[in-house]
Enzyme design. Structure first.
Site, PDB file in Angstrom:
ATOM      1  N   PHE A 135       0.866  -1.181   0.000  1.00 48.17           N
ATOM      2  CA  PHE A 135       0.000   0.000   0.000  1.00 48.17           C
ATOM      3  C   PHE A 135       0.912   1.243   0.000  1.00 48.17           C
ATOM      4  O   PHE A 135       1.871   1.303   0.778  1.00 48.17           O
ATOM      5  CB  PHE A 135      -0.853  -0.051   1.271  1.00 48.17           C
ATOM      6  N   ASP A 216       1.467  -4.920   8.846  1.00 42.50           N
ATOM      7  CA  ASP A 216       0.334  -4.017   8.622  1.00 42.50           C
ATOM      8  C   ASP A 216      -0.887  -4.912   8.409  1.00 42.50           C
ATOM      9  O   ASP A 216      -0.996  -5.594   7.379  1.00 42.50           O
ATOM     10  CB  ASP A 216       0.602  -3.160   7.375  1.00 42.50           C
ATOM     11  N   TYR A 241     -11.640   0.754  10.518  1.00 44.75           N
ATOM     12  CA  TYR A 241     -12.796   1.147   9.682  1.00 44.75           C
ATOM     13  C   TYR A 241     -13.070   0.174   8.543  1.00 44.75           C
ATOM     14  O   TYR A 241     -14.027   0.331   7.816  1.00 44.75           O
ATOM     15  CB  TYR A 241     -12.634   2.571   9.123  1.00 44.75           C
ATOM     16  N   LYS A 242     -12.211  -0.841   8.378  1.00 39.47           N
ATOM     17  CA  LYS A 242     -12.435  -1.807   7.302  1.00 39.47           C
ATOM     18  C   LYS A 242     -13.320  -2.933   7.846  1.00 39.47           C
ATOM     19  O   LYS A 242     -14.488  -2.700   8.114  1.00 39.47           O
ATOM     20  CB  LYS A 242     -11.093  -2.276   6.747  1.00 39.47           C
ATOM     21  N   ARG A 394     -12.270  -5.173  -6.753  1.00 39.90           N
ATOM     22  CA  ARG A 394     -12.223  -5.946  -5.501  1.00 39.90           C
ATOM     23  C   ARG A 394     -13.643  -6.191  -5.002  1.00 39.90           C
ATOM     24  O   ARG A 394     -14.458  -5.266  -4.927  1.00 39.90           O
ATOM     25  CB  ARG A 394     -11.446  -5.195  -4.412  1.00 39.90           C
TER      26      ARG A 394
END
Ligand SMILES: *Cc1c(COP(=O)(O)O)cnc(C)c1O
Length: 434
Positions: A135, A216, A241-242, A394
């Site tokens: 990322f 991560d 928040y995912k 995705r």
């Protein structure tokens, strides 16, 4: 053969309905706010709001309204201990002790603090191992940490290459672990392909070379069980928040293995001070017990509150059960795509996620030459995916609120988008927030 009897049976709508009837987690669907007619498959970017999370926020607002500053000690839970309490509630998801997890900061800020703590270049041991599929925020942050240590941002950051543009081989990562390496920082799950790394194996290999290793876990927190203590991982961090459904920009989380509690945090702030004496306001430093020392600032109470409700739901469902259902749903989705013939030339879809359960996270990467248009066409049909360049749509079935029947419908949409030619009329560029 898409139309063989076994495939017709597997791909039937009735089969999807049967799978839903057998889904032990189906009862959690009604705890979430789902838009009627919309199939939400983007919970790996931003999880949906649950009633439990909403209640927790409304409660925090009422406490602010009624208690003012007294909320720091009189709210339930008291705001002053909220990061610690949420850390304790999160710890079982990470195979960690209650005092090894703290809810604080945000993903990239926590990365900075932990790398500032664990990256101690000296002599010829200066390199950081990451990967070329990471990322971007992680790469930017690592380069700036190297610059802060007067290192060379190019040669000191080893971005281990991918052989196929989707995955990175653990053998290649281990081969890169030389005596010149001062730190390894890897994703648990790659954000594009969804490849899950073998964290236990990589940790053991890094430690053989006396290299600290951190992960991560943005794309594994809340959907995959972790065993950080057992594996001996040095540190980790993640967003809430995912898959943890704690709302846009909600407070993140981090783990520090207790063997490192004697280290000084790389970036200190008063929220990491020994709690009983924080308000003595002394200038001499005294670390809070445990991972709490890695807090910097006052906890954003309103952004942490939803996590109280979210963790309640996840605790009720059980992380092992969530993982089992997530694997069953991603497996179903990938098989549906293949058995419906969508990976044939006429349709041109391709699955970029490893098929082995132990090598994949919670989402499925569907690749297509016209990826941005496919993502747009899905949205026009009330299916919410996300898109990652260059060609990846995705799709994340969320075990708490996605049904098999929704996945069945998505596969019908994927077929119709191509057969109708719908996608050709749509803009081929990606959206600003994809
Ligand atoms: C989502 C994500 C982040 C997000 O970083 P923030 O600091 O919360 O904006 C970081 N790393 C990875 C791998 C991610 O998937």
């Amino acid at each position: 053969m898409p139309d063989s009897p076994t495939n017709l049976r597997f791909t039937s709508e009735a089969h999807a309905r049967e799978l839903d009837e057998r889904d032990a987690l189906a009862r959690f669907r009604e705890r979430f706010y789902r838009q009627p007619g919309v199939i939400y498959l983007d919970g790996n970017s931003l999880g949906l709001l649950s009633k439990d999370a909403e209640d927790a926020v409304l409660k925090a607002l009422a406490e602010w309204k009624n208690l003012g500053i007294n909320g720091w000690l009189k709210a339930d839970p008291p705001w002053f201990f909220l990061g610690e309490q949420l850390g304790e509630l999160s710890a079982p998801l990470f195979g960690a002790g209650a005092d090894e997890v703290i809810v604080t900061g945000t993903t990239t800020v926590n990365l900075h603090n932990l790398v500032a703590t664990f990256y101690r270049p000296s002599g010829t041991r200066r390199k950081i191992i990451a990967t070329e599929l990471d990322f971007p925020s992680d790469v930017y942050a690592l380069r700036s940490q190297i610059a802060l240590q007067h290192g060379d941002q190019e040669s000191d950051l080893v971005l281990v290459p991918s052989c196929d543009g989707r995955t990175v081989s653990e053998d290649d990562l281990i081969a890169a672990m030389s005596d010149e390496v001062a730190l390894v920082l890897l994703p648990s799950v790659f954000y594009r392909s969804g490849q899950l790394l073998d964290m236990a194996r990589l940790t053991a290999a890094a430690h053989e070379h006396d290299i600290p290793i951190g992960f991560d876990c943005a794309h594994s927190a809340g959907v995959i069980p972790h065993r950080f203590d057992e594996w001996g991982v040095d540190f980790a961090f993640w967003c809430n928040y995912k898959y943890l459904n704690a709302g846009p920009g909600s407070v993140g989380g981090l783990y520090v293995n207790r063997k490192h509690f004697d280290r000084l945090p790389g970036l200190s702030g008063w929220w990491g001070y020994q709690k009983e004496r924080q308000f003595d306001m002394l200038h001499s430093w005294e670390s809070a017990a445990g991972a709490g020392a890695w807090q910097i600032s006052t906890i954003p109470v309103l952004s942490a509150a939803p996590l109280i409700g979210s963790l309640r739901i996840i605790g009720e469902a059980g992380i092992e059960k969530l993982r089992a259902t997530s694997l069953a749903q991603t497996d179903y989705l990938m098989e549906m795509i293949e058995r419906s013939g969508l990976t044939n030339q006429d349709y041109g879809y391709r699955i970029g996620t490893p098929r082995e359960p132990e090598r994949r996270g919670g989402h499925v990467a569907v690749e297509h030459e016209h990826g941005p248009q496919i993502a747009r066409a899905l949205k026009a049909r009330n299916v919410i995916p996300d898109f990652r360049p260059p060609n990846i749509v995705r799709l994340a079935p969320i075990p708490l609120y996605t049904s098999y029947h929704e996945l069945w419908q998505v596969v019908q949409h994927l077929r119709e988008i191509i057969s109708s030619g719908d996608y050709r009329k749509l803009d081929a560029g990606r959206e600003m927030v994809a």
